[in-house]
Motif scaffolding. Sequence first.
Motif, PDB file in Angstrom:
ATOM      1  N   ARG A   2       0.857  -1.180   0.000  1.00 59.82           N
ATOM      2  CA  ARG A   2       0.000   0.000   0.000  1.00 59.82           C
ATOM      3  C   ARG A   2       0.901   1.242   0.000  1.00 59.82           C
ATOM      4  N   GLN A   3       0.549   2.169  -0.845  1.00 64.81           N
ATOM      5  CA  GLN A   3       1.312   3.419  -0.928  1.00 64.81           C
ATOM      6  C   GLN A   3       0.871   4.319   0.218  1.00 64.81           C
TER       7      GLN A   3
ATOM      8  N   LYS B  53      -5.196  -8.201   1.480  1.00 67.43           N
ATOM      9  CA  LYS B  53      -4.931  -7.054   0.620  1.00 67.43           C
ATOM     10  C   LYS B  53      -6.249  -6.463   0.108  1.00 67.43           C
ATOM     11  N   LYS B  57      -7.795  -2.831   0.843  1.00 65.49           N
ATOM     12  CA  LYS B  57      -8.188  -1.838  -0.162  1.00 65.49           C
ATOM     13  C   LYS B  57      -9.589  -1.334   0.116  1.00 65.49           C
ATOM     14  N   ALA B  60      -9.578   0.981   2.950  1.00 71.41           N
ATOM     15  CA  ALA B  60      -8.365   1.817   2.938  1.00 71.41           C
ATOM     16  C   ALA B  60      -8.492   3.069   3.795  1.00 71.41           C
TER      17      ALA B  60
END
Lengths: 143, 149
Positions: A2-3, B53, B57, B60
Amino acid sequence: MRQLNAQETDINEIKELGFFRDLLPEEWAEVYALLNHVSTIEGEELIREGDHAHTFFIILRGHFMIHYRDGRALTLNQRGDIIGWSTVISPFQYTANVTSLTEGELLAIPGDRFLELVQGHAALGEKLVKKINETLYHRQSLD
Amino acid sequence: MNGLEAIVYHNGFSMAAVGISIVFTALVALSIIIAQLHKLLLVWDNRKALIQKLRGKRNASEAAKAPEPDVSDFHNIHEEARQFNILIQVMGEPFSLPELIYLAETRGIRHPHATAAHLITKGLVFPDNKGFFLWNHEVYNQLVKGSRH
């Protein structure tokens, strides 16, 4: 991966990392422009052996495992440890797998741009390659 | 009516052509599936990381503000050490760290990667400097003794 955004990055702390410590202000500016701050999760595969060396990493936080096909491995958890020297050494293919053992944070530099920087600026390139060679020397017991 | 004449009369050549086409189509489809199987297996091997992941996301924006997850049970070094000690006894020493983690994962041990890191940090697992790892029996015995008191 993740940035993370710029606010999550402490520039002064990063500048003091061993890998960057000897850089002149103008050299640091060039390197800084390439840095991305990324995070990883437990068990995330960061690098796969044989892949094109796409990214050079510098550890900020977390525990990472470099492991080879034959079962050998070493772990890195020191702030400033580097991963992905294959980005600047021919044939530019990763020679091991790297997995994040814990949640982690790293600085990531795109491999092609890092190579351009190292090849295009003699003094800067020499400093960075010297740092990489020092790391390789310490890890030679596995080679 | 015999021979080729009979074959032609009963559409034998057409049927043979259709048959060959079906078999070849199936073989091509099968070869494509086999050629792509490694990708599927890769996804399966990394399913946990991928799921995390994807969840990461999806959440996030929340994740950035979310408090640290509750990992109190996970920091129970005695239990972690006991479970990993059993696995290492099975594997023998020196052992491969990635194999140990894989074994722990397949046995359903929670957080195998972070547990390995935790045990290394605590000195229970240490490198033999040849790429393999050893179990620190002394530290483990002290830990066991300490937990009994």
